[in-house]
Design a protein around this motif. Structure first.
Motif, mmCIF file in Angstrom:
data_model
loop_
_atom_site.group_PDB
_atom_site.id
_atom_site.type_symbol
_atom_site.label_atom_id
_atom_site.label_comp_id
_atom_site.label_asym_id
_atom_site.label_seq_id
_atom_site.Cartn_x
_atom_site.Cartn_y
_atom_site.Cartn_z
ATOM 1 N N TRP A 1 4.655 13.276 -5.269
ATOM 2 C CA TRP A 1 5.514 13.581 -6.354
ATOM 3 C C TRP A 1 6.576 12.886 -6.420
ATOM 4 N N ILE A 2 6.969 12.104 -4.987
ATOM 5 C CA ILE A 2 7.997 11.184 -5.626
ATOM 6 C C ILE A 2 7.445 10.373 -4.573
ATOM 7 N N PRO A 3 6.947 9.454 -4.955
ATOM 8 C CA PRO A 3 6.713 8.083 -4.492
ATOM 9 C C PRO A 3 7.228 7.185 -4.659
ATOM 10 N N PHE A 4 8.499 7.154 -5.436
ATOM 11 C CA PHE A 4 9.457 6.260 -6.304
ATOM 12 C C PHE A 4 10.449 6.021 -5.336
ATOM 13 N N PRO B 1 0.868 -1.392 -0.293
ATOM 14 C CA PRO B 1 -0.290 -0.223 0.015
ATOM 15 C C PRO B 1 0.667 1.230 0.245
ATOM 16 N N ASP B 2 0.280 2.318 -0.067
ATOM 17 C CA ASP B 2 1.424 3.759 -0.097
ATOM 18 C C ASP B 2 1.456 4.306 1.069
ATOM 19 N N VAL C 1 12.328 8.257 -11.297
ATOM 20 C CA VAL C 1 12.686 9.103 -9.782
ATOM 21 C C VAL C 1 11.518 9.210 -9.676
ATOM 22 N N THR C 2 11.099 10.272 -10.262
ATOM 23 C CA THR C 2 9.726 11.362 -9.299
ATOM 24 C C THR C 2 8.703 11.089 -10.187
#
Length: 477
Positions: free
Chosen positions: A410-413, A308-309, A383-384
Motif C-alpha cells: 500500500w506504499i509503492p510510491f 519492476p516492482d 502518496v499511498t
C-alpha cells in the motif's frame, strides 16, 4: 486573539515580531489544546510544557528588547520520538528503551534550540520506525484526527496528527520509506522529504538499533508550504557527522515561495505500471493532477516509469542496513517486548546474493529515474495506494479485490524516492466520500528542492487545504 491556533507558524512569527502576541501566550494556548485533545488522539510520548513555558518567559524578555533571533524565534514545535532531547525519554516506540533518557541533544534539536524554537514535547511513532502505521508496544496508538478508529500513518505518526489537530504549528519528522509523506497524506497536512543530505542525518551515534542510514531523511510536517520552508531554512546545512550532507543550497529559501511554474513538463503515474491502487483514491489524485495543466499552465503526460516492482529489494536493503546484531540479540532475549512484525522480519532468510541483487535493482531504478527526469521537471503520483485504514493493522491484505502484502503493497510510491534520494512532497489532494484525506506526491529532480517546493506552493494556492480541519480540532476552540 480569535482562533490563534489556526494560524500558520509563519503568521505566528509575524505576530511575535510585531509584539502582538508573546511566546508565553502561544505555549499556554497549545498547552490547553494538548490537555483537551491529545487524550483522544495520543500524538505525544512525552511533554515538556513546563520547560517550554520557562523558555518562553525568558525569550519574551529578549523579544520585548527587539531581539528576534531567527524565523523560528518563539514558535512552538514538536519533535518525533526518534530525535534525542537531553533529559527526556527517547524510546523509539519500544519497550526495550522504556527507561532510556537521552544524554545529549540530537544535532537537529540543537539547531532548533539555537533558533529559539520552543519544543512542546516528543511525538509518537511505531517501534523503531519499522512500519508505516501508528501503533507500538509502549504507548497508546496515535489515532487519525479525521476518524479516531483509523491509523494516522507512520512512522512520523504523532507529528502529523499533532499538526492536523492544531496541537502545534510545526513538527519535525523523519522519513526512511515514506515516514513523513504517509502520515501527512493520512492526516491531511503538508509533509516534505528534502533531497538526501539537505538536512544532515548524523550517523554512528553509538546507540543500538540506529538504522536507515541508506534511506533516511529528516523534514517538516506542517500546514503550509511556507512553514516547511521556514523549518528547512533553519535545519539545512552541512555537518561533519553526516558524510552525505550537502553545502548550503545554491538558491534562497524564500525563492521556493514563487508560485509561477507555467511551462513545466510534468510526468505522472497512478500505479507505476504494477501497483494496485484504490479506485476512489485514483480519481481524487487524477483531478489534482489536472490542476497542474488547467490552472498552473504545465504540460502533463501519463507515463510508465519502466522499472519492476522493487518492494522485495527495498525490504532487503532495509534488512541489511539495520543493526542486525543488536536486533537479533534483543529478539532472542526479549521476545515478548518486541513487535511481532519485527521479530518475523528478523527471521527472514536473506542471503548475500539477495543483498547484491537488491543493490543492483536500486542502481537500475536510480538510473532509469535519472533518465526519466531528463525529460520532465516533476513527477507526480499518489502518496499511498489506499486511504486511511483501521488501527492496529500493518496494512490492508487486499487492494481492489486482490491479495496484497500488508507491510508494503500500500506504499509503492514513497520508498522509491528514498532509494533515489530525490526531494518529495506530500500535499493534500482531496478528501474521500467519507471525508478522509488523500495525498498527492510531488517529486523533483535530484537536488531540485527549489522546483519541488515551488510546485507544492503553486498547488496550495489553487487547491488550498490550510483551513480544512478535522472535527477533533474544534473541541477546545
Amino acid at each position: 486573539m480569535k482562533e490563534l491556533w489556526k494560524k500558520s507558524a509563519s503568521e505566528l512569527g509575524q505576530l511575535i515580531k510585531k509584539k502582538e502576541i508573546s511566546p508565553v501566550e502561544l505555549v499556554d494556548l497549545y498547552t490547553a489544546r494538548i490537555e483537551k485533545i491529545d487524550p483522544l488522539i495520543h500524538a505525544f510520548t512525552v511533554l515538556s510544557l513546563e520547560s517550554a513555558k520557562e523558555k518562553a518567559k525568558a525569550l519574551e524578555k529578549e523579544i520585548i528588547s527587539g531581539n528576534i533571533l531567527s524565523p523560528l524565534c518563539g514558535i512552538p514545535i514538536t519533535v518525533k520520538d526518534h530525535f534525542d532531547i537531553v533529559s527526556l525519554p527517547s524510546t523509539c516506540g519500544s519497550l526495550l528503551f522504556k527507561d532510556y533518557v537521552a544524554k545529549e541533544d540530537h544535532l537537529l534539536v540543537k539547531r532548533l534550540k539555537e533558533a529559539k524554537a520552543i519544543i512542546l514535547g516528543k511525538t509518537n511513532m511505531p517501534e523503531f520506525g519499522f512500519s508505516a502505521v501508528s501503533h507500538n508496544p509502549i504507548f497508546p496508538a496515535t489515532r487519525n484526527p479525521w476518524k479516531l478508529d483509523l491509523t494516522a500513518g507512520g512512522s512520523s505518526s504523532g507529528a502529523a496528527a499533532a499538526v492536523a489537530a492544531g496541537l502545534c504549528p510545526l513538527s519535525l519528522g523523519s522519513d526512511g520509506g515514506g515516514s513523513i509523506r504517509i502520515p501527512a497524506s493520512f492526516c491531511g497536512v503538508f509533509g516534505y522529504k528534502p533531497s538526501r543530505g539537505r538536512i544532515p542525518w548524523p550517523i554512528g551515534r553509538g546507540r543500538d538499533f540506529e538504522n536507515w542510514e541508506l534511506f533516511a531523511h529528516a523534514g517538516p510536517l506542517c500546514r503550509t508550504v511556507e512553514d516547511a520552508v521556514l523549518l528547512l531554512s533553519v535545519l539545512s546545512g552541512p555537518d561533519s557527522s553526516d558524510p552525505y550532507s550537502l553545502p548550503p543550497p545554491e538558491f534562497a529559501w524564500e525563492d521556493c515561495l514563487k508560485a509561477d511554474i507555467k511551462g513545466l513538463k510534468i510526468a505522472f503515474s497512478l500505479d507505476l505500471g504494477y501497483a494496485r491502487v484504490d479506485s476512489e483514491l485514483k480519481q481524487i489524485v487524477s483531478k489534482a493532477v489536472e490542476l497542474f495543466e488547467t490552472d498552473l499552465g504545465c504540460t502533463i503526460e501519463e507515463i510508465d516509469p519502466g522499472w519492476p516492482d522493487p518492494s522485495e529489494a527495498y525490504l532487503t536493503l532495509v534488512y541489511f542496513g539495520s543493526d542486525l546484531v543488536a536486533l537479533r540479540k534483543a529478539a532472542e532475549e526479549n521476545r515478548k517486548k518486541i513487535s511481532h512484525h519485527i521479530v518475523d522480519f528478523l527471521k527472514r532468510n536473506f542471503t548475500p546474493e539477495d543483498f547484491s541483487q537488491a543493490l543492483k535493482l536500486r542502481r537500475e531504478i536510480v538510473y532509469k529515474m535519472s533518465k526519466l527526469m531528463e525529460n520532465y521537471e516533476l513527477f507526480l503520483s499518489p502518496v499511498t495506494a489506499v486511504p486511511p485504514f483501521s488501527l492496529f493493522f500493518q496494512g490492508p491484505d487486499c487492494i481492489e479485490g486482490k491479495p496484497a502484502n500488508p507491510h508494503i503493497s500500500w506504499i509503492p510510491f514513497t520508498y522509491i524516492m528514498n532509494m533515489t534520494g530525490q526531494p518529495a512532497a506530500a500535499v493534500p489532494a482531496g478528501w474521500t466520500s467519507t471525508n478522509l484525506p488523500v495525498g498527492l506526491q510531488i517529486v523533483g529532480r535530484h537536488l531540485d528542492d527549489l522546483t519541488t517546493l515551488r510546485a507544492s506552493y503553486a498547488f496550495e494556492l489553487v487547491s488550498p487545504w490550510k483551513d480544512k480541519w478535522p472535527p477533533v480540532a474544534s473541541i477546545s476552540a
